[in-house]
Design an enzyme around this catalytic site. Structure first.
Site, mmCIF file in Angstrom:
data_model
loop_
_atom_site.group_PDB
_atom_site.id
_atom_site.type_symbol
_atom_site.label_atom_id
_atom_site.label_comp_id
_atom_site.label_asym_id
_atom_site.label_seq_id
_atom_site.Cartn_x
_atom_site.Cartn_y
_atom_site.Cartn_z
ATOM 1 N N ASP A 213 45.598 58.960 72.593
ATOM 2 C CA ASP A 213 46.006 59.684 73.790
ATOM 3 C C ASP A 213 46.731 58.752 74.761
ATOM 4 O O ASP A 213 46.330 57.602 74.960
ATOM 5 C CB ASP A 213 44.753 60.261 74.460
ATOM 6 C CG ASP A 213 45.063 61.146 75.645
ATOM 7 O OD1 ASP A 213 45.760 62.148 75.464
ATOM 8 O OD2 ASP A 213 44.597 60.826 76.757
ATOM 9 N N GLU A 285 50.438 59.438 70.760
ATOM 10 C CA GLU A 285 50.954 60.405 71.712
ATOM 11 C C GLU A 285 51.711 59.591 72.757
ATOM 12 O O GLU A 285 51.131 59.036 73.681
ATOM 13 C CB GLU A 285 49.838 61.197 72.389
ATOM 14 C CG GLU A 285 50.403 62.286 73.301
ATOM 15 C CD GLU A 285 49.615 62.513 74.583
ATOM 16 O OE1 GLU A 285 49.784 63.583 75.187
ATOM 17 O OE2 GLU A 285 48.847 61.630 75.000
#
Length: 571
Positions: A213, A285
């Site tokens: 993330d 990401e």
């Protein structure tokens, strides 16, 4: 455009991630096994046969860790345990064992940019006070102004408002997201060692990889300088886009994203994964542009994949999608990495809804009843066509749960039910991501459309007609299209193939057309008509089309796509 784009050669089957179809599960919205309104790991276990039958190779699970759930689990208070809302470590082990039986790989979400303010480290930092080793794990700073009453710099939170919160003792802490998500200090060796330990914990428990993330956000510019080009957006704060570009997270640079120092973190993690057998992997990401900056994350000693957000935000637009494909393949090839294609995820309005808006490149930050309502039939037709493009491109493909059902966003959620912190922190200016996170419909006519009693977010009535039990095994359903395409992709080796634009690829007709040559030497034409008139296709065997009647008298209709097996080249 007529030039060829070379892709890396096919590699040993062991590097499964180079060509896998990976299905994202958002656990709280996938399947509720115990009737508490929230999905859970036992609910995932109940649906594993469905996923195996769909044909996917791996599952990516969004966070399931212990968390106050202020940001749907992306605020982690314990990285080594399962939140009781989702189950137990024993449930995780049962899930992993069943996945092994079905031949499914597992990718778990990792959140290294920040923890929850409920994490033991942050609670210790607050208690310990300024200058303590505990505070050195986070981004604490003294304020500006005569009495330190002003934030240390002018950064804004990605969820709206200031990126700094002041404690009663006068110091400020940085949070690029919600105030309950304090940013870690990646200049601190303790932070490095902690995440090595977290990686090993889940690798030992059977994880095949990690989705990282905010992979571009861990390292901040030295001195934390002010930044005067901020425009608030869902996934980042970037320079205002040019007038002909959509309002997306892909524009500009900042002192807190895509700093060169992040790459040493991933080189370190790459060495940790190399300690384990089984081709473990990482996917970033990283909302980064241009393409060559994104390619830096997937150099041979760093990440294995990075999400192709340039493709995601291209919209239903011939030029933008063509450019995204070409640039991404070219830059990935330079570093020997596969390209990773994605159309939707838990942070974006579902592509079926985006493609149903009047602006074909719209990138809304949520849709509610006060906005233009998507044309579902148009969006679904375009979405099914885009899926055939995605699933035929060389590299790996990520599906977001419900893509295979053609689900739209829920655009009618009442304000009082919304839970995305971005909605609250912007006082509703940003609608947020709840619309794409609504629980899945499994069975029409059952409570929660088969998800379970009293879902944590209500589903729209339109979900009944799109429920899995209304589509599985039904000819021409969206589920059948995805299942067929995934099967053909595997049988033909499309994800492993080489790529070249076909001579029919043309800006005038807006036919997006490329040929992928499989490892077995077969040539498959992939065509998507993004124009308004039918376009003649080359002769060949029609393998699959995006909808019934897509090809008539040898011509591909508008908002349609097809795969065509071409005759071998004569040498």
């Amino acid at each position: 455009m007529t030039q060829q784009v070379n892709t890396p050669p096919a590699t040993d089957d062991g590097e499964w991630w180079r060509h896998a179809v990976i299905y994202q599960i958002y656990p709280r919205s996938f399947n509720d096994s115990n009737g508490d309104g929230m999905g859970d790991i036992p609910g995932i276990i109940e649906r594993l046969d469905y996923l195996a039958d769909l044909g996917v190779d791996a599952l990516w699970l969004s966070p399931f860790y212990v968390s106050p759930q202020n940001d749907a689990g992306y605020d982690v208070s314990d990285y080594r345990d399962i939140d009781p809302r989702f189950g137990t470590l024993e449930d995780f082990d049962r899930m992993r064992a069943r996945m092994d039986e079905l031949g499914l790989r597992l990718i778990v979400d990792l959140v290294p940019n920040h923890t929850s303010s409920d994490h033991e480290w942050f609670r210790a930092a607050v208690a310990a006070g300024p200058g303590s080793p505990e505070r050195a794990r986070y981004m604490f700073r003294d304020g500006r102004g005569e009495d330190g009453e002003l934030p240390p710099n002018n950064w804004r939170s990605i969820f709206g408002g200031e990126a700094w919160t002041r404690l009663p003792d006068g110091q400020w802490y940085l949070h690029l997201f919600d105030s309950t998500q304090p940013d870690l200090n990646w200049e601190n060796p303790e932070v490095w060692e902690e995440f090595r330990s977290v990686l090993r914990f889940w690798l030992d428990r059977g994880a095949d990889g990690f989705r990282v993330d905010v992979a571009h956000g861990l390292v901040k510019a030295e001195g934390l300088p002010d930044w005067d080009h901020q425009v608030h957006m869902v996934e980042g704060e970037f320079e205002a886009p040019e007038h002909d570009e959509p309002d997306t997270p892909m524009h500009g640079t900042s002192p807190y994203f895509d700093q060169d120092g992040v790459h040493e973190v991933y080189r370190d993690w790459h060495r940790v994964l190399a300690e384990y057998d089984g081709d473990r992997m990482m996917v970033a990401e990283a909302w980064v542009e241009p393409a060559h900056r994104l390619a830096m994350y997937v150099r041979s000693d760093e990440m294995h994949q990075a999400f192709n957000f340039d493709f995601l935000i291209a919209g239903w637009d011939w030029a933008r999608m063509s450019r995204a494909i070409e640039d991404s393949l070219a830059e990935s090839a330079k570093v020997g990495a596969p390209t990773t294609w994605v159309l939707s995820n838990h942070d974006t309005v579902r592509h079926v809804s985006r493609f149903g808006l009047s602006d074909p490149i719209a990138y809304p930050k949520g849709i509610d009843a006060g906005h233009e309502q998507p044309d579902h039939e148009q969006g679904l037709a375009r979405g099914r066509s885009a899926a055939l493009v995605e699933l035929a491109l060389p590299g790996s493909a990520y599906l977001y749960q419900g893509d295979e059902l053609g689900l739209p966003d829920h655009t009618g959620l009442p304000a009082e039910l919304r839970q995305d912190p971005a909605f609250a922190r912007t006082q509703g200016e940003e609608i947020g991501r709840d619309g794409c996170r609504v629980p899945l419909p499994w069975a029409a006519g059952e409570p929660g459309h088969g998800f379970g009693e009293d879902p944590w977010l209500p589903q729209p009535e339109a979900f009944a007609a799109l429920a899995a039990d209304q589509q599985v095994g039904v000819p021409d359903s969206t589920h059948t299209l995805y299942r067929t395409a995934i099967r053909l992709r595997r049988e033909l080796g499309l994800g492993r193939g080489d790529f070249a634009w076909h001579e029919a690829h043309d800006a005038a007709t807006r036919l997006l057309a490329f040929v992928t040559t499989t490892p077995a030497g077969e040539r498959v034409l992939v065509a998507a008509n993004m124009g308004e008139e039918p376009v003649a296709l080359p002769e060949g065997e029609l393998l699959v089309t995006s909808r019934e009647g897509a090809v008539t008298d040898g011509a591909l209709g508008p908002e349609s796509a097809a795969w065509v097996r071409l005759a071998p080249l004569v040498r």
